[in-house]
Structure formats: C-alpha cells, structure tokens
Design a protein around this motif. Structure first.
Motif, PDB file in Angstrom:
ATOM      1  N   GLY A  53       0.783  -1.231   0.000  1.00  0.00           N
ATOM      2  CA  GLY A  53       0.000   0.000   0.000  1.00  0.00           C
ATOM      3  C   GLY A  53       0.812   1.275   0.000  1.00  0.00           C
ATOM      4  O   GLY A  53       0.298   2.354   0.321  1.00  0.00           O
ATOM      5  N   TYR A  54       2.096   1.190  -0.377  1.00  0.00           N
ATOM      6  CA  TYR A  54       2.963   2.366  -0.402  1.00  0.00           C
ATOM      7  C   TYR A  54       3.194   2.848  -1.834  1.00  0.00           C
ATOM      8  O   TYR A  54       3.116   2.083  -2.791  1.00  0.00           O
ATOM      9  N   THR A  55       3.484   4.140  -1.956  1.00  0.00           N
ATOM     10  CA  THR A  55       3.849   4.700  -3.258  1.00  0.00           C
ATOM     11  C   THR A  55       5.276   4.267  -3.581  1.00  0.00           C
ATOM     12  O   THR A  55       6.157   4.297  -2.725  1.00  0.00           O
ATOM     13  N   VAL A  56       5.487   3.883  -4.827  1.00  0.00           N
ATOM     14  CA  VAL A  56       6.809   3.398  -5.242  1.00  0.00           C
ATOM     15  C   VAL A  56       7.812   4.546  -5.278  1.00  0.00           C
ATOM     16  O   VAL A  56       7.580   5.570  -5.925  1.00  0.00           O
ATOM     17  N   ASP A  57       8.901   4.378  -4.573  1.00  0.00           N
ATOM     18  CA  ASP A  57      10.011   5.334  -4.572  1.00  0.00           C
ATOM     19  C   ASP A  57      11.140   4.698  -5.383  1.00  0.00           C
ATOM     20  O   ASP A  57      11.764   3.737  -4.944  1.00  0.00           O
ATOM     21  N   GLU A  58      11.393   5.239  -6.577  1.00  0.00           N
ATOM     22  CA  GLU A  58      12.373   4.635  -7.483  1.00  0.00           C
ATOM     23  C   GLU A  58      13.785   4.639  -6.908  1.00  0.00           C
ATOM     24  O   GLU A  58      14.602   3.784  -7.237  1.00  0.00           O
ATOM     25  N   ASP A  59      14.061   5.584  -6.026  1.00  0.00           N
ATOM     26  CA  ASP A  59      15.381   5.626  -5.392  1.00  0.00           C
ATOM     27  C   ASP A  59      15.568   4.393  -4.495  1.00  0.00           C
ATOM     28  O   ASP A  59      16.627   3.750  -4.516  1.00  0.00           O
ATOM     29  N   ILE A  60      14.531   4.060  -3.751  1.00  0.00           N
ATOM     30  CA  ILE A  60      14.591   2.878  -2.885  1.00  0.00           C
ATOM     31  C   ILE A  60      14.621   1.601  -3.725  1.00  0.00           C
ATOM     32  O   ILE A  60      15.357   0.653  -3.421  1.00  0.00           O
ATOM     33  N   VAL A  61      13.851   1.580  -4.809  1.00  0.00           N
ATOM     34  CA  VAL A  61      13.852   0.422  -5.721  1.00  0.00           C
ATOM     35  C   VAL A  61      15.274   0.147  -6.210  1.00  0.00           C
ATOM     36  O   VAL A  61      15.765  -0.989  -6.167  1.00  0.00           O
ATOM     37  N   SER A  62      15.951   1.192  -6.667  1.00  0.00           N
ATOM     38  CA  SER A  62      17.323   1.040  -7.171  1.00  0.00           C
ATOM     39  C   SER A  62      18.292   0.622  -6.075  1.00  0.00           C
ATOM     40  O   SER A  62      19.172  -0.214  -6.294  1.00  0.00           O
ATOM     41  N   ARG A  63      18.131   1.217  -4.888  1.00  0.00           N
ATOM     42  CA  ARG A  63      19.055   0.899  -3.794  1.00  0.00           C
ATOM     43  C   ARG A  63      18.949  -0.574  -3.382  1.00  0.00           C
ATOM     44  O   ARG A  63      19.955  -1.231  -3.140  1.00  0.00           O
ATOM     45  N   ILE A  64      17.722  -1.081  -3.319  1.00  0.00           N
ATOM     46  CA  ILE A  64      17.539  -2.490  -2.945  1.00  0.00           C
ATOM     47  C   ILE A  64      18.112  -3.409  -4.027  1.00  0.00           C
ATOM     48  O   ILE A  64      18.807  -4.381  -3.731  1.00  0.00           O
ATOM     49  N   ALA A  65      17.857  -3.069  -5.286  1.00  0.00           N
ATOM     50  CA  ALA A  65      18.389  -3.878  -6.387  1.00  0.00           C
ATOM     51  C   ALA A  65      19.918  -3.843  -6.394  1.00  0.00           C
ATOM     52  O   ALA A  65      20.577  -4.849  -6.671  1.00  0.00           O
ATOM     53  N   ASP A  66      20.491  -2.692  -6.062  1.00  0.00           N
ATOM     54  CA  ASP A  66      21.956  -2.550  -6.028  1.00  0.00           C
ATOM     55  C   ASP A  66      22.590  -3.360  -4.897  1.00  0.00           C
ATOM     56  O   ASP A  66      23.758  -3.746  -4.987  1.00  0.00           O
ATOM     57  N   GLU A  67      21.837  -3.574  -3.821  1.00  0.00           N
ATOM     58  CA  GLU A  67      22.366  -4.316  -2.679  1.00  0.00           C
ATOM     59  C   GLU A  67      22.493  -5.812  -2.951  1.00  0.00           C
ATOM     60  O   GLU A  67      23.214  -6.520  -2.245  1.00  0.00           O
ATOM     61  N   MET A  68      21.781  -6.298  -3.946  1.00  0.00           N
ATOM     62  CA  MET A  68      21.839  -7.716  -4.283  1.00  0.00           C
ATOM     63  C   MET A  68      23.213  -8.062  -4.854  1.00  0.00           C
ATOM     64  O   MET A  68      23.899  -7.208  -5.419  1.00  0.00           O
ATOM     65  N   THR A  69      23.613  -9.322  -4.711  1.00  0.00           N
ATOM     66  CA  THR A  69      24.857  -9.776  -5.343  1.00  0.00           C
ATOM     67  C   THR A  69      24.507 -10.465  -6.657  1.00  0.00           C
ATOM     68  O   THR A  69      23.454 -11.114  -6.770  1.00  0.00           O
TER      69      THR A  69
END
Length: 274
Positions: A231-247
């Motif tokens: 139920g949250y608005t998508v924050d593209e900055d957070i989307v990118s940060r989480i994807a970047d944290e993956m190996t």
C-alpha cells in the motif's frame, strides 16, 4: 484466465514458465479423457519463482488456494529428513496419496526441495503417475503433481549465458533449447531426488520447466510489486538501492541475481517503517 493474468502481473523474466504452465494446466483441466495425472517439474535457482508459481496454480484451481484441504505440500527436509527411514516414508507417501485422491480425484500434490530428497523415495509414487485406468479401484488421472527443485539450475544458467554472450535476448530462448538437457542433467545429478528416477526414465514427467536466473531489471520489478502490495507509493530511489544491494553473478559480467527476488521482502522492512 486468472492463472494467465496473475502470472503476467507478478512473475518476471520467465516467459517460458508462463507459456508452458498456462497451456499445460488449462489443457489438462479441460481434458475429460486424460490418460495420466499432470506432472510438472519446476527447476531453477532460489528466488526465481518456483514456489510462487505453484501457489498461483493452486489459487487458480481451488477457492482456498494452498489452504485448501485438497492441496498437499511436502518439504523434503521437513517430511522426509532421515535416510534410514526411507522405506517408512515410501509407505506413508503412498498411503497419503491414495487416501487423498480417493476423497478428491482432483487433488494437487506439491513436492518442494526435490534436490534434497533421498534418491529412490520419489519412485514410490511412480504407479500413481503412470498410465493406469485404476489402481485398487482408484483413478489418479485427474490429480496434479508439481515438483520444485534447484537441481538443473547450472544447466539453465549455462544456456541463458550462451544466449547473452551471443547477443540474443532471454526471450529468444525456447523450451526446446533447455528441456532435454535439463531432464538429463537432473536424472544424472546425485544430489537430486530424481537421480536415476523411473519417473524420468519412463517419461512420466510431462514438462521440465526452466526458471531462468533473474536480471537486475527483474529484481527492480519485484521490489515495485512488493511496495505496491503493502500500500505504499513506489520510490524509485529505494527500488534502485535495494536492487543494487543484491549480489550478482558471474563475477565478471554480474548479470544474474544470486538470490533472485528471495530477500526483497526483508530488505524493504529496512527502508520503510511498516
């Protein structure tokens, strides 16, 4: 229709899975003269969507989905933990399947962690998957069996990488490019519950379905859907940060996520005060 819609909306980077699962399940449910139960074997790395697809299949057939009393899940390390008890497990498994199909011919059986199952155990259900009209007065021809396994993931990645290195897209990959090599790989894998299995030897598995390793863009899709589902608005900055944290792997190219979308849910908790 619901099965197709849910896979299109929520399963990313798996064009082969969507196509094959929908055709196989729809065709089987509409076939009033099936000669055997439907048997699907889903293969790929952790986090690529195998459990998710089995959940969607259950929800498309039963009102209560995985909670339905006609859906039965087995986890190798939970239900069959001890190698020395394999004969007991075989008897229990046969009895469980026989009893439940007697109650509901359209029963669904999901076997998770097939790569951790003791070799030979799964062969005990071979009679139920074969082309018999009746076994002790019971027909198994309307039942569905789904097997989930990490076994064969290396072979799937090998094919995907070959396509990538040859400048072809993952969408160019066809089932025929992987399926035979996948079944042989699983059959000969000593760490697979299907090792030298009669289910493969007798061609009783209808489809070996490869789940391709997920790329960076697919991880971002998973993050967006998870945020929206909360139920949250998508924050593209957070989307990118989480994807970047993956190996990612292979080490040089860093194309595929090690854990697929497996840890997206937990990582979101860090960024949002839910």
């Amino acid at each position: 229709a619901a099965l197709q819609e849910n896979l299109d909306k929520q399963l990313f980077g798996q064009h082969l899975v969507s196509r094959v699962v929908v055709k196989a399940v729809r065709g089987f449910l509409n076939n009033t003269k099936a000669k055997k139960p439907l048997a699907l074997s889903l293969h790929g790395w952790t986090g690529t969507g195998k459990n998710f697809v089995s959940k969607i299949v259950a929800e498309s057939i039963y009102k209560r989905g995985l909670q339905s009393k006609y859906v039965h899940q087995f986890v190798a390390t939970l239900h069959f933990p001890h190698a020395h008890s394999i004969n007991l497990y075989k008897d229990q498994l046969q009895s469980w399947i026989r009893g439940n199909v007697s109650i509901c011919p359209r029963s669904l059986f999901i076997f998770d962690e097939m790569d951790k199952m003791h070799a030979g155990l799964i062969d005990s259900i071979k009679p139920f998957l074969d082309y018999y009209e009746l076994l002790d007065g019971v027909s198994y021809r309307q039942a569905i069996f789904i097997f989930l396994s990490n076994a064969g993931a290396e072979k799937i990645t090998e094919v995907a990488l070959d396509f990538w290195r040859n400048g072809r897209t993952r969408e160019d990959i066809q089932l025929t490019d992987i399926q035979n090599a996948l079944s042989v790989s699983v059959f000969n894998n000593k760490n697979s519950g299907f090792w030298h299995s009669t289910l493969i030897d007798r061609n009783l598995i209808d489809y070996f379905i490869p789940f391709l390793p997920l790329e960076y863009k697919h991880v971002k899709m998973c993050v967006r859907v998870e945020i929206e589902s909360r139920g949250y608005t998508v924050d593209e900055d957070i989307v990118s940060r989480i994807a970047d944290e993956m190996t990612y792997f292979p080490r040089e190219e860093r194309i595929y996520s090690d854990k697929g979308c497996k840890t997206v849910d937990a990582k979101l908790d860090y960024y949002y005060d839910f």
